[in-house]
Design a protein around this motif. Structure first.
Motif, PDB file in Angstrom:
ATOM      1  N   SER A 356       0.835  -1.203   0.000  1.00  7.46           N
ATOM      2  CA  SER A 356       0.000   0.000   0.000  1.00  7.46           C
ATOM      3  C   SER A 356       0.867   1.248   0.000  1.00  7.46           C
ATOM      4  O   SER A 356       0.584   2.217  -0.705  1.00  7.46           O
ATOM      5  CB  SER A 356      -0.947  -0.011   1.207  1.00  7.46           C
ATOM      6  OG  SER A 356      -0.203  -0.035   2.402  1.00  7.46           O
ATOM      7  N   SER A 358       3.781   1.613  -1.256  1.00  2.89           N
ATOM      8  CA  SER A 358       4.417   1.825  -2.551  1.00  2.89           C
ATOM      9  C   SER A 358       3.450   2.502  -3.527  1.00  2.89           C
ATOM     10  O   SER A 358       3.861   3.017  -4.555  1.00  2.89           O
ATOM     11  CB  SER A 358       4.921   0.506  -3.123  1.00  2.89           C
ATOM     12  OG  SER A 358       3.856  -0.193  -3.707  1.00  2.89           O
ATOM     13  N   TYR A 359       2.174   2.465  -3.210  1.00  2.00           N
ATOM     14  CA  TYR A 359       1.186   3.146  -4.061  1.00  2.00           C
ATOM     15  C   TYR A 359       0.627   4.399  -3.384  1.00  2.00           C
ATOM     16  O   TYR A 359      -0.453   4.862  -3.730  1.00  2.00           O
ATOM     17  CB  TYR A 359       0.038   2.192  -4.412  1.00  2.00           C
ATOM     18  CG  TYR A 359       0.411   1.216  -5.505  1.00  2.00           C
ATOM     19  CD1 TYR A 359       0.345   1.612  -6.853  1.00  2.00           C
ATOM     20  CD2 TYR A 359       0.855  -0.056  -5.205  1.00  2.00           C
ATOM     21  CE1 TYR A 359       0.703   0.733  -7.860  1.00  2.00           C
ATOM     22  CE2 TYR A 359       1.216  -0.933  -6.197  1.00  2.00           C
ATOM     23  CZ  TYR A 359       1.139  -0.537  -7.533  1.00  2.00           C
ATOM     24  OH  TYR A 359       1.497  -1.387  -8.531  1.00  2.00           O
ATOM     25  N   GLU A 361      -0.750   4.530  -0.697  1.00  2.00           N
ATOM     26  CA  GLU A 361      -1.961   4.225   0.041  1.00  2.00           C
ATOM     27  C   GLU A 361      -1.550   3.876   1.468  1.00  2.00           C
ATOM     28  O   GLU A 361      -0.368   3.961   1.819  1.00  2.00           O
ATOM     29  CB  GLU A 361      -2.705   3.033  -0.604  1.00  2.00           C
ATOM     30  CG  GLU A 361      -3.135   3.272  -2.043  1.00  2.00           C
ATOM     31  CD  GLU A 361      -4.351   4.187  -2.144  1.00  2.00           C
ATOM     32  OE1 GLU A 361      -4.847   4.650  -1.092  1.00  2.00           O
ATOM     33  OE2 GLU A 361      -4.794   4.461  -3.282  1.00  2.00           O
ATOM     34  N   ASP A 455      -0.857  -6.001  -6.919  1.00  2.00           N
ATOM     35  CA  ASP A 455       0.145  -5.063  -7.427  1.00  2.00           C
ATOM     36  C   ASP A 455      -0.094  -4.828  -8.916  1.00  2.00           C
ATOM     37  O   ASP A 455      -0.225  -3.692  -9.382  1.00  2.00           O
ATOM     38  CB  ASP A 455       1.532  -5.675  -7.192  1.00  2.00           C
ATOM     39  CG  ASP A 455       2.645  -4.729  -7.591  1.00  2.00           C
ATOM     40  OD1 ASP A 455       2.373  -3.534  -7.784  1.00  2.00           O
ATOM     41  OD2 ASP A 455       3.794  -5.207  -7.710  1.00  2.00           O
ATOM     42  N   LEU A 458      -3.355  -2.889  -9.513  1.00  2.00           N
ATOM     43  CA  LEU A 458      -3.249  -1.483  -9.129  1.00  2.00           C
ATOM     44  C   LEU A 458      -2.478  -0.712 -10.187  1.00  2.00           C
ATOM     45  O   LEU A 458      -2.837   0.400 -10.564  1.00  2.00           O
ATOM     46  CB  LEU A 458      -2.545  -1.361  -7.772  1.00  2.00           C
ATOM     47  CG  LEU A 458      -3.401  -1.699  -6.547  1.00  2.00           C
ATOM     48  CD1 LEU A 458      -2.537  -1.750  -5.291  1.00  2.00           C
ATOM     49  CD2 LEU A 458      -4.522  -0.658  -6.373  1.00  2.00           C
ATOM     50  N   LYS A 459      -1.401  -1.341 -10.668  1.00  2.03           N
ATOM     51  CA  LYS A 459      -0.580  -0.696 -11.682  1.00  2.03           C
ATOM     52  C   LYS A 459      -1.430  -0.384 -12.907  1.00  2.03           C
ATOM     53  O   LYS A 459      -1.393   0.729 -13.434  1.00  2.03           O
ATOM     54  CB  LYS A 459       0.579  -1.635 -12.028  1.00  2.03           C
ATOM     55  CG  LYS A 459       1.799  -0.919 -12.561  1.00  2.03           C
ATOM     56  CD  LYS A 459       2.975  -1.889 -12.713  1.00  2.03           C
ATOM     57  CE  LYS A 459       3.560  -2.252 -11.342  1.00  2.03           C
ATOM     58  NZ  LYS A 459       4.540  -3.349 -11.413  1.00  2.03           N
ATOM     59  N   ARG A 462      -3.996   2.374 -12.176  1.00  2.00           N
ATOM     60  CA  ARG A 462      -3.360   3.685 -12.063  1.00  2.00           C
ATOM     61  C   ARG A 462      -2.984   4.237 -13.436  1.00  2.00           C
ATOM     62  O   ARG A 462      -3.138   5.418 -13.715  1.00  2.00           O
ATOM     63  CB  ARG A 462      -2.078   3.595 -11.214  1.00  2.00           C
ATOM     64  CG  ARG A 462      -2.352   3.397  -9.752  1.00  2.00           C
ATOM     65  CD  ARG A 462      -2.834   4.704  -9.109  1.00  2.00           C
ATOM     66  NE  ARG A 462      -3.467   4.434  -7.822  1.00  2.00           N
ATOM     67  CZ  ARG A 462      -2.850   4.573  -6.640  1.00  2.00           C
ATOM     68  NH1 ARG A 462      -1.593   4.979  -6.599  1.00  2.00           N
ATOM     69  NH2 ARG A 462      -3.499   4.300  -5.532  1.00  2.00           N
ATOM     70  N   VAL A 471       3.612   5.367 -12.253  1.00  2.00           N
ATOM     71  CA  VAL A 471       3.641   4.710 -10.945  1.00  2.00           C
ATOM     72  C   VAL A 471       4.375   3.389 -11.087  1.00  2.00           C
ATOM     73  O   VAL A 471       4.143   2.637 -12.024  1.00  2.00           O
ATOM     74  CB  VAL A 471       2.214   4.453 -10.435  1.00  2.00           C
ATOM     75  CG1 VAL A 471       2.258   3.796  -9.073  1.00  2.00           C
ATOM     76  CG2 VAL A 471       1.439   5.752 -10.389  1.00  2.00           C
ATOM     77  N   GLY A 473       5.225   0.840  -8.390  1.00  2.00           N
ATOM     78  CA  GLY A 473       4.755  -0.322  -7.611  1.00  2.00           C
ATOM     79  C   GLY A 473       5.898  -1.214  -7.164  1.00  2.00           C
ATOM     80  O   GLY A 473       7.064  -0.980  -7.477  1.00  2.00           O
TER      81      GLY A 473
END
Lengths: 504, 504, 504, 504
Positions: A356, A358-359, A361, A455, A458-459, A462, A471, A473
């Protein structure tokens, strides 16, 4: 085989070897005897041959397996399919009698024993798991929700005037429906935000008790195991309120047996205040198929009243499953599972925290929730909901099951009651988030795959959200390994996105 | 469960019901005791619960199932796969010891009992099936051919000078190879044609015995069950020749247990002359999977010698299969199967006769063959073989299994020996034909479907053979019924024709 | 389910979920395809659902499982008992055809595939286990001894003059009988003592070859895996002698697959000299039930000749067991078992050394034996044999299986040949001893229990032998733990002592 | 196996045979496709291989069987015991979602399909069994009583004022408790005696409706299947009353599916009046283990409302059992069972008539009861009850199950309501009697054994009652045959008499 059979055997092969075999048989019998005498879960798990011998021995005590039986009733345990008979180890008569699900069946001594022993073993495990004060329990072949309904229906007869159930909010449909089905009006107590956690609003409960009057309240219906950032209810304090006001207290401990914290809350609640019954799922705590629950409590006669409320016989299948499971594991095996779950929780927590961050979050700080975790999902602009729902859908198509994305501002009406912020246990939780839990039986591999796939998702999300920004990750995702799942998922993404959007 | 367990059970549920269950258990035990004491096939089949209880009881007498066992040998009955253990009911040690396949294993009293009981039951059934004079037998986990080889290898030690085996011709490769593998020279005695039947040429046998000299002859190797138009060998006369010349006599009774005629021949042969051993297939007579045979005889010590010839332990799997099967059926069930087979033979015979006549063909008159039938396949001109092979292939693709077309003049070399007219048991049988048999377990539906499909195939073949002529055939073929099979078959016909041509 | 079924499914429940399920199915199919295409053992074991899907798919390709099949042959794969059908996953037709155990059966495409794949997997594992040069192998449903017999019978046809088999002595009955059964004269080559080890007397072999003449020798029959203090034969040198003299070489590698040393000897022997076939047990190397062996070699056509020697079809049961086992384990699982076995050997070795020294005994120094160990049993006076036999009996009644006591001077006649010092592989081994082995699947618990019980037994025997002396032994025996076994054993000691004395 | 796998298979064994196997596979797939497309019970039962293939295919569509799944929820279908997983064919997720027991589960497409198909098949069978007008139904994993409770709880939300349920009396505890548990006041309508039969008192029903007012009445709760001399309620007339008064009507059709008469009553009731739902037991009608029921009706939306009332997921086990059973039987198999039941009813009736007359008793004339029969038990003097209870106990110990003796004047209080003449459905039925029923699956042997044993028991009881008189009875009782049961029974008589007296 009895003595005569062994004697005949000795004439066929060497007496010495038969006698050795006969002695070896005693070790199995010894385990069975101990079980029946003590009614406790054996420390070491039984091996399959003891287990099947035991089930076989029980089954031939049921009248449908009598060699000379003739049946002239309307329910004789006849089975049309050999496959069906076999998968139930020839236990056909179910458990209980028309009057009482815990009662002994004259036609089925074996099934009756199975039922008694299972309840006894389960009681033993509940003590071991953290509620030593428990005195009585029984397995019921219904899910947690319906079992809660049964508790409420039982209370109705004791509190004929009562119409309301005080219920600290938890956004899980079947909890809510269990009260509606029983015919009561749930009085929803909104949670209070303490740090990131959502906790029981004790003052609101007390105020509500005053406002409605204890006699009009059937019970307080509290919850232990739940999704973060909600945390287990303040059971001790609730139990005290109940004790002081003479209001019954039913605890939904759905998947709480696996957590010593949840169990400790129940133990303490009962010690300092009042808990009439606590209900837990069989499948979620004992790794058996869905379909059973345990109703437990501290007062034998009340638990018996509940068991007498179930009209008619019931499936022995959940009892059989949990019996097989506990005898296979032994109490040591079960304790090992509990220990591993706790470790896995720490591991999941640390991995999710890392990811989280790393993002940009954050892992929500919810120290009172021993099972579930939540990680924020920041969203920008108008497309926030879509992005979050898409993330849920992507995880699903990548065979991540059980991860739950919770957007902001979702509104849902359940049985006539409208919940704002549905799924988040609060009208206005400050942020959207994603849940993940460490439940019994989870493996390191589950965590690793989850983190890897999350991961990746999310990448992707994003990138779509913000084409200009880069980003990065956690860069430990090895594309080659998980490639099949990814390929498959890409094909499904569009189809499933639509579905997911509608169903979640 | 032992007395203490039942006592504990009585405290959990009503003593009366437990006691009833406990008494009911005795009925199962009673059956098991009778089996062990008498060693005979029960008249009525056991139900699955008795059967599995029995197998379970036996299995826990094997050391690999001892709860306290520690193994420090090279063969400890360990099993890596739970699926494998379960499918063998946890019998892992096989049967026999290094010295003797019938010997008792100290490590495995249960498997040893299983082995003894199976052999005892099988002996009982052989008596019942028509050879009451049999005194000894054992199940061996090898096919009929290899079991015959074992008999020949055993005889070698008793007759060191012998090189030849007298063998009335039967065109089945493994019969021939059983002698080759054992290292002997088969002396093929061509059959004589009597009417449509091919029968033993007794004079040729006697002449050969004189010519080669009894001491140079290992044994006479005769056959009962066979494809029509060959019929069972004249066992009585052969047995007398053997007795008079001091030559051993081994009978290949492959699928003869199912026929009272074949069994009667053996009984009579042994009564009036000499039969040292007769060998039969487990799968073909007892409806179990391929892989076992029974070696039986009239002299205990000779049969024991054979069992001692098998070097090393052996699979218990065929013994287990036949044990389960016989206990499930009971002797009454087995007799019923024998009776139904006989009836089905009559039915097949009459249906095939009717069909053959409608095509101007003929059912060969082979009254001495109780199992197999043959119907002529007239052929014209040069394309005869092709048409016949095509018929075989067509039947195969239409899921008729076991029908065998036998063309004229096929030549095949097996292990260096050239057989003219191969498959027809004769150098020059007068016509091509098609075989069908009524074997144990055959159903009316098998016969009906076979006749229907054969009719259809014959019609097609005839049309192709003779475009101008209009052959009608039995017109009871309902196209709608069997349409799926037909459709599928048409797709496969070409592919399979090639294969069939090469392989048959 | 085919495309249409999935489409119908999508109409019943959400298309998205059905599609996800359908995609998930592909992962299973993918594994199956890889297996069929590569014919190699998968690295990671399959889970049960893939395995059973695969077996199910194969089984429905056999004609006995065709829905529209009608059978009119004498062998139609009919099964009387549903229990039997189920335990064989409905594979009923066995493997092979009358001419060749490796041949494809037209009636049973599924069983044929099963057979081919199993042989292919087993070949892969043999390579991996240390014989990369192997080119061909097949599973045969017979024990090691009978499989050796089959090899010898095959060689007979290539070497009609040969009467003798050169055989470095190993005291295991079925090895010896495998030659006798095949009808040959074993020429026993006594081992030479080097330190504590008994090793191949190469000079004696060479002398014997000269003396008898290569043409009169069927083959050299050597052995790898064996009980200490015998060690694996000097395969390289024997292989060279065979190559130079043109004599075939058959290796009995009974339980050698589990040892990289044994396998390496075979690989080297084949590289520098001649090895025609090597035979290994299925059960001892792959933890499956007794009853199968693998015949392997470096020359396809010779291995095929052997497979063609087996007359008739054969049981598919051992093939099925090893297939299930290897697919469940995967090559990684099998390698792990090999690694653990090696570690357990070290552990057993060190524990046994410690124990033996505490009793003034000695662990024999046998570094060339990678599996079996021997510890001296000193004996005094006339009662030595009795004491040693009693020790064996005591271990047996204490559920120590596989430990073997070897007294001095035992004489036994096997099939006419008298062995002095039988069981010790030598006429005059210097001392009595006890064997223990570390075989595949052994657990730490086996070693610990063995050491504990052996200690106890030795103590008891010593006390009886020498009432005045006080032998202490390793004092870590916790009486409370193993008390049940001990109690039971005391009851059996007398009965079993008599038996053991007679049978060993 | 997919196309690539088959292609690979063709390279391993002959393409022709693989292709034949592949085609054969299609027959199985064809059946599966038809099932999914039509949703009807196949006419002919499936064989086990198709059935297991189907279940296997469904199971791998559930996420817990995905090879690449990673679970981070609290309910992931993990199973601790392989035995448990296997017995459920790896269906772990149960059926339904928190909101609705009929809803589709995203995580479990296979289980969801299973659920839909089962409900569809069951609907088909209900139509076939005599209620063609039914439009909707679902299987619920609860016994009949609890399922009735669920119906009542659902109605509560539609009729908030209602407090009463009109209930023509039937003396079966769970029927009564189903209303109590739901929190309603049962208004018991005593039956009227017409000849020997007890029938619905329609006038009393109408009067009660007037008296209480329709709005205060939740529903009429009527019953079809019941013990003679009570007969099925007058459904048509009740349905008309309900329609006219706007009162819902719930029918307890517990074991009525097996009787075309009961089913016809429901069909007619729904046609001419109002039936909202009818509830039937799975085990009693479909020969599966106890634990499931079917809730069916004529209005989709009402049936859906009930299914939405069940809070939480539920066990798939009863659905799986009935699915396996119906697919195994086919509709033809089920019809055959129905036909046999009817025949057995006639047979039981005639045999019982004969026996009763030989004892100067009488078979009650109850032509409207299609399943249950009653025979008078005359009693004299004060010991009547004891004699009757003793008869019940004697039958029980002789392994006659399901026979029920009904004494006069028994009084029982159930949940606060006192029933006079309990068990006889009437306050003052004229005589004591014994019940026997012909339920689905009954065999001739059941009837014969029952008559034989009843004869024996009656004889014994009469002798004791009246030492001087000589009652002969039907003299066909062969003492030798049933001797084991008798012997055993004598031992148990005293023990069980006490128990029976207290429990009945």
């Amino acid at each position: 085989m009895n003595r005569d059979s062994f004697a005949a055997g000795e004439r066929l092969v060497s007496p010495a070897y038969v006698r050795q075999g006969c002695e070896a048989r005693r070790s199995h019998e010894h385990l069975i005897r101990l079980l029946l005498e003590k009614g406790k879960c054996p420390e070491d798990g039984w091996d399959e041959s003891t287990l099947e011998l035991f089930l076989h021995e029980l089954a031939i005590m049921d009248s449908n397996n009598f060699l000379g039986n003739c049946g002239v009733g309307e329910r004789e345990g006849r089975v049309a399919s050999a496959l069906v008979a076999r998968r139930h180890y020839r236990f056909i008569h179910g458990i209980g009698r028309s009057g009482d699900i815990s009662a002994v069946q004259p036609k089925a001594a074996g099934s009756s024993l199975l039922n008694k022993i299972t309840n006894s073993l389960v009681l033993d495990i509940i003590k071991l798991a953290g509620v030593p004060a428990v005195t009585s329990c029984f397995v019921v072949p219904m899910a947690t929700g319906m079992s809660l309904t049964l508790c409420f229906l039982t209370l109705r007869h004791k509190r004929p005037k009562a119409k309301y159930i005080i219920w600290p909010r938890i956004d899980q449909k079947s909890c809510f429906k269990s009260m509606i089905t029983a015919g009561f009006d749930p009085v929803v107590i909104e949670n209070v935000l303490e740090g990131d956690e959502l906790r029981t609003d004790l003052k609101a409960v007390e105020a509500k008790v005053q406002e409605l009057g204890p006699d009009n309240i059937l019970c307080v219906h509290s919850t232990t195991s739940c999704f973060a950032p909600r945390v287990p209810d303040r059971l001790e304090e609730l139990a005290v309120i109940c004790a002081n006001s003479g209001i019954p207290h039913i605890v939904n401990n759905a998947y709480g047996v696996q957590s010593s914290k949840c169990m400790h809350l129940i133990q303490q609640g009962a010690r300092v205040g009042r808990i009439d019954a606590f209900v837990q799922s069989l499948d979620k705590n004992f790794m058996v198929p869905v379909g059973g629950a345990i109703i437990a409590g501290f007062n034998d006669s009340f638990i018996q009243e509940i068991s007498k409320m179930y009209p008619g016989r019931a499936s022995a299948s959940p009892s059989l499953d949990v019996l097989i499971t506990l005898l296979s594991l032994g109490s040591n095996g079960y304790k090992k599972l509990l220990k591993e779950r706790k470790e896995m929780f720490s591991y999941l927590s640390s991995q999710l925290k890392k990811l989280s961050e790393s993002y940009n979050e954050r892992l929500l700080h919810t120290p009172h929730n021993p099972i579930s975790l939540a990680m924020t999902l920041k969203t920008r602009g108008e497309h926030q909901d879509k992005a979050i729902t898409q993330l849920g859908s992507m995880l699903f198509t990548r065979q991540v099951s059980g991860a739950r994305v919770v957007p902001l501002g979702s509104v849902q009406t359940v049985s006539g009651h409208t919940f704002r912020g549905f799924m988040s246990h609060a009208n206005n939780y400050p942020c959207a988030y994603l849940n993940a839990a460490s439940a019994i039986g989870m493996k390191t591999q589950d965590v690793d795959l989850f983190i890897k796939r999350l991961d990746k998702c999310l990448k992707t999300v994003r990138k779509e959200q913000n084409k200009e920004s880069n980003v990065s990750g956690v860069d430990n995702y090895d594309k080659t390994e998980d490639v099949d799942i990814e390929e498959m998922a890409l094909k499904l993404d569009n189809v499933l996105f639509d579905t997911y959007q509608n169903s979640s």
